[in-house]
Design a protein around this motif. Sequence first.
Motif, PDB file in Angstrom:
ATOM      1  N   GLU A 191       1.003  -1.285   0.010  1.00 47.53           N
ATOM      2  CA  GLU A 191      -0.006  -0.011  -0.100  1.00 47.53           C
ATOM      3  C   GLU A 191       0.975   1.243   0.143  1.00 47.53           C
ATOM      4  O   GLU A 191       0.560   2.311  -0.492  1.00 47.53           O
ATOM      5  CB  GLU A 191      -1.015   0.065   1.267  1.00 47.53           C
ATOM      6  CG  GLU A 191      -1.976  -0.952   0.930  1.00 47.53           C
ATOM      7  CD  GLU A 191      -3.160  -0.912   2.131  1.00 47.53           C
ATOM      8  OE1 GLU A 191      -3.083   0.429   2.909  1.00 47.53           O
ATOM      9  OE2 GLU A 191      -3.939  -1.747   2.383  1.00 47.53           O
ATOM     10  N   ARG A 192       1.990   1.292   0.564  1.00 43.73           N
ATOM     11  CA  ARG A 192       2.910   2.260   0.550  1.00 43.73           C
ATOM     12  C   ARG A 192       3.402   2.670  -0.866  1.00 43.73           C
ATOM     13  O   ARG A 192       3.365   3.835  -1.221  1.00 43.73           O
ATOM     14  CB  ARG A 192       4.020   2.090   1.602  1.00 43.73           C
ATOM     15  CG  ARG A 192       3.622   2.175   3.239  1.00 43.73           C
ATOM     16  CD  ARG A 192       4.798   1.643   3.877  1.00 43.73           C
ATOM     17  NE  ARG A 192       6.085   2.495   3.939  1.00 43.73           N
ATOM     18  CZ  ARG A 192       6.188   3.680   4.574  1.00 43.73           C
ATOM     19  NH1 ARG A 192       4.998   4.090   5.461  1.00 43.73           N
ATOM     20  NH2 ARG A 192       7.338   4.393   4.245  1.00 43.73           N
ATOM     21  N   ILE A 193       3.908   1.613  -1.564  1.00 48.09           N
ATOM     22  CA  ILE A 193       4.133   1.847  -2.973  1.00 48.09           C
ATOM     23  C   ILE A 193       3.282   2.388  -3.672  1.00 48.09           C
ATOM     24  O   ILE A 193       3.500   3.282  -4.456  1.00 48.09           O
ATOM     25  CB  ILE A 193       4.646   0.264  -3.481  1.00 48.09           C
ATOM     26  CG1 ILE A 193       5.901  -0.357  -2.750  1.00 48.09           C
ATOM     27  CG2 ILE A 193       5.213   0.350  -4.901  1.00 48.09           C
ATOM     28  CD1 ILE A 193       6.012  -1.784  -2.824  1.00 48.09           C
ATOM     29  N   ALA A 194       1.910   1.964  -3.518  1.00 54.03           N
ATOM     30  CA  ALA A 194       0.765   2.533  -4.248  1.00 54.03           C
ATOM     31  C   ALA A 194       0.618   3.885  -3.863  1.00 54.03           C
ATOM     32  O   ALA A 194       0.347   4.548  -4.914  1.00 54.03           O
ATOM     33  CB  ALA A 194      -0.452   1.517  -4.167  1.00 54.03           C
ATOM     34  N   GLY A 195       0.713   4.259  -2.324  1.00 51.70           N
ATOM     35  CA  GLY A 195       0.631   5.701  -2.129  1.00 51.70           C
ATOM     36  C   GLY A 195       1.733   6.751  -2.861  1.00 51.70           C
ATOM     37  O   GLY A 195       1.353   7.716  -3.040  1.00 51.70           O
ATOM     38  N   GLY A 196       2.717   5.958  -3.099  1.00 51.70           N
ATOM     39  CA  GLY A 196       3.726   6.934  -3.561  1.00 51.70           C
ATOM     40  C   GLY A 196       3.429   7.268  -4.977  1.00 51.70           C
ATOM     41  O   GLY A 196       3.721   8.517  -5.391  1.00 51.70           O
TER      42      GLY A 196
ATOM     43  N   MET B 178      -3.410   2.110 -13.670  1.00 59.03           N
ATOM     44  CA  MET B 178      -1.982   2.249 -13.712  1.00 59.03           C
ATOM     45  C   MET B 178      -1.393   1.310 -12.491  1.00 59.03           C
ATOM     46  O   MET B 178      -0.385   0.395 -12.616  1.00 59.03           O
ATOM     47  CB  MET B 178      -1.013   3.561 -13.379  1.00 59.03           C
ATOM     48  CG  MET B 178       0.284   3.531 -13.770  1.00 59.03           C
ATOM     49  SD  MET B 178       0.974   2.754 -15.125  1.00 59.03           S
ATOM     50  CE  MET B 178       0.984   4.261 -15.993  1.00 59.03           C
ATOM     51  N   LEU B 179      -2.223   1.459 -11.380  1.00 61.23           N
ATOM     52  CA  LEU B 179      -1.671   0.857 -10.123  1.00 61.23           C
ATOM     53  C   LEU B 179      -2.083  -0.777 -10.099  1.00 61.23           C
ATOM     54  O   LEU B 179      -1.125  -1.597  -9.804  1.00 61.23           O
ATOM     55  CB  LEU B 179      -2.675   1.213  -8.873  1.00 61.23           C
ATOM     56  CG  LEU B 179      -2.051   2.554  -8.335  1.00 61.23           C
ATOM     57  CD1 LEU B 179      -3.062   3.099  -7.242  1.00 61.23           C
ATOM     58  CD2 LEU B 179      -0.603   2.227  -7.707  1.00 61.23           C
TER      59      LEU B 179
ATOM     60  N   ALA C 147      -5.730  -0.455  -5.193  1.00 62.82           N
ATOM     61  CA  ALA C 147      -5.940   0.626  -6.160  1.00 62.82           C
ATOM     62  C   ALA C 147      -7.316   1.216  -5.944  1.00 62.82           C
ATOM     63  O   ALA C 147      -7.243   2.692  -5.960  1.00 62.82           O
ATOM     64  CB  ALA C 147      -5.905   0.191  -7.643  1.00 62.82           C
ATOM     65  N   ASN C 148      -8.355   0.641  -5.322  1.00 59.68           N
ATOM     66  CA  ASN C 148      -9.386   1.357  -5.146  1.00 59.68           C
ATOM     67  C   ASN C 148      -9.568   2.317  -3.762  1.00 59.68           C
ATOM     68  O   ASN C 148     -10.348   3.089  -3.423  1.00 59.68           O
ATOM     69  CB  ASN C 148     -10.423   0.274  -4.968  1.00 59.68           C
ATOM     70  CG  ASN C 148     -10.973  -0.339  -6.261  1.00 59.68           C
ATOM     71  OD1 ASN C 148     -10.779   0.125  -7.138  1.00 59.68           O
ATOM     72  ND2 ASN C 148     -11.641  -1.546  -6.114  1.00 59.68           N
ATOM     73  N   LYS C 149      -8.257   1.900  -2.936  1.00 56.90           N
ATOM     74  CA  LYS C 149      -8.209   2.566  -2.055  1.00 56.90           C
ATOM     75  C   LYS C 149      -7.691   4.166  -2.037  1.00 56.90           C
ATOM     76  O   LYS C 149      -7.725   5.167  -1.319  1.00 56.90           O
ATOM     77  CB  LYS C 149      -7.332   2.005  -0.696  1.00 56.90           C
ATOM     78  CG  LYS C 149      -8.084   0.806  -0.081  1.00 56.90           C
ATOM     79  CD  LYS C 149      -6.886   0.321   0.756  1.00 56.90           C
ATOM     80  CE  LYS C 149      -7.659  -0.853   1.449  1.00 56.90           C
ATOM     81  NZ  LYS C 149      -6.690  -1.456   2.524  1.00 56.90           N
ATOM     82  N   GLN C 150      -7.240   4.248  -3.231  1.00 56.90           N
ATOM     83  CA  GLN C 150      -6.125   5.312  -3.743  1.00 56.90           C
ATOM     84  C   GLN C 150      -7.228   6.310  -4.445  1.00 56.90           C
ATOM     85  O   GLN C 150      -7.586   5.871  -5.588  1.00 56.90           O
ATOM     86  CB  GLN C 150      -5.011   5.114  -4.507  1.00 56.90           C
ATOM     87  CG  GLN C 150      -4.014   4.014  -3.725  1.00 56.90           C
ATOM     88  CD  GLN C 150      -3.195   4.647  -2.545  1.00 56.90           C
ATOM     89  OE1 GLN C 150      -3.197   5.835  -2.419  1.00 56.90           O
ATOM     90  NE2 GLN C 150      -3.078   3.881  -1.508  1.00 56.90           N
TER      91      GLN C 150
ATOM     92  N   ASN D 124      -8.220  13.804  -2.474  1.00 57.96           N
ATOM     93  CA  ASN D 124      -6.826  14.002  -1.399  1.00 57.96           C
ATOM     94  C   ASN D 124      -6.642  15.372  -1.504  1.00 57.96           C
ATOM     95  O   ASN D 124      -6.209  15.958  -2.648  1.00 57.96           O
ATOM     96  CB  ASN D 124      -5.974  13.038  -1.669  1.00 57.96           C
ATOM     97  CG  ASN D 124      -4.876  13.041  -0.720  1.00 57.96           C
ATOM     98  OD1 ASN D 124      -4.339  14.116  -0.502  1.00 57.96           O
ATOM     99  ND2 ASN D 124      -4.550  11.925   0.192  1.00 57.96           N
ATOM    100  N   ASN D 125      -6.337  16.172  -0.468  1.00 57.48           N
ATOM    101  CA  ASN D 125      -5.973  17.632  -0.686  1.00 57.48           C
ATOM    102  C   ASN D 125      -4.642  17.791  -0.047  1.00 57.48           C
ATOM    103  O   ASN D 125      -3.964  18.773   0.281  1.00 57.48           O
ATOM    104  CB  ASN D 125      -6.910  18.400  -0.004  1.00 57.48           C
ATOM    105  CG  ASN D 125      -8.143  18.454  -0.897  1.00 57.48           C
ATOM    106  OD1 ASN D 125      -8.153  18.731  -2.000  1.00 57.48           O
ATOM    107  ND2 ASN D 125      -9.247  18.410  -0.101  1.00 57.48           N
ATOM    108  N   ALA D 126      -3.672  16.659   0.154  1.00 62.18           N
ATOM    109  CA  ALA D 126      -2.543  16.792   0.802  1.00 62.18           C
ATOM    110  C   ALA D 126      -1.365  17.486   0.071  1.00 62.18           C
ATOM    111  O   ALA D 126      -0.334  18.057   0.723  1.00 62.18           O
ATOM    112  CB  ALA D 126      -2.139  15.168   1.028  1.00 62.18           C
TER     113      ALA D 126
END
Length: 209
Positions: free
Chosen positions: A85-90, A179-180, A198-201, A206-208
């Motif tokens: 999940e960290r890889i996907a978050g990147g 892509m994920l 992928a569905n979590k991203q 997201n306004n980070a």
Amino acid sequence: MSDRSPRTARTRAALLAAGFDLLVERPIDAIPIDDLVAKAGVAKGSFFNHFKDKNDFAAAIAKEVRLELEALVAKANETVSDPVERIAGGMRVGLEFAIRQPKRSMALLRSMGTPTMREHPLNDGLRADIEAAASRNLLRPEAERLGVLFWLGLCQVLMQDALVGRIPLSEADRRLSDMLVLGLTGLGVPAKRAAAIANKQSVSSNNAV
């Protein structure tokens, strides 16, 4: 260089700012040093007081943006323990950055200074996540050796696509999800789990960045 006077810092900052502006228009190989110093409003000799050559200058541009981007990835992942999940978050953060910071993203991609070597310090976070996932047998064996190169390539292509195609936020989530799934299954993640991650991203919510 060792001289850290305010004047020195201002000159270096002016050169880097000029580089960001010019890299929006063309790649580093197409930017003469004369254009850089003219844009920065400094003498040509000042360039060589700070940088050995254009490659050194491009590396400085790329490093500045990569450090900024890596800090955003670290912040986004600070509460995430699952390495996949960290890889996907990147990747999500990279796409968000390209959409919200197009000038800096274009400078990164056009500087030709983006490090892809597995052991490069700027890749420490991604390498650690891939190694952690591989140690738990969550990825295919090849990912431990080439996963960093593979994932950086996907992220750069996705960022480039966002810049060239001007992806709206309404389309970004679908593009990111596709892509994920492709990327994670390529690393060896089972398709069902890749789709769930992928569905979590989500970029649009997201306004980070």
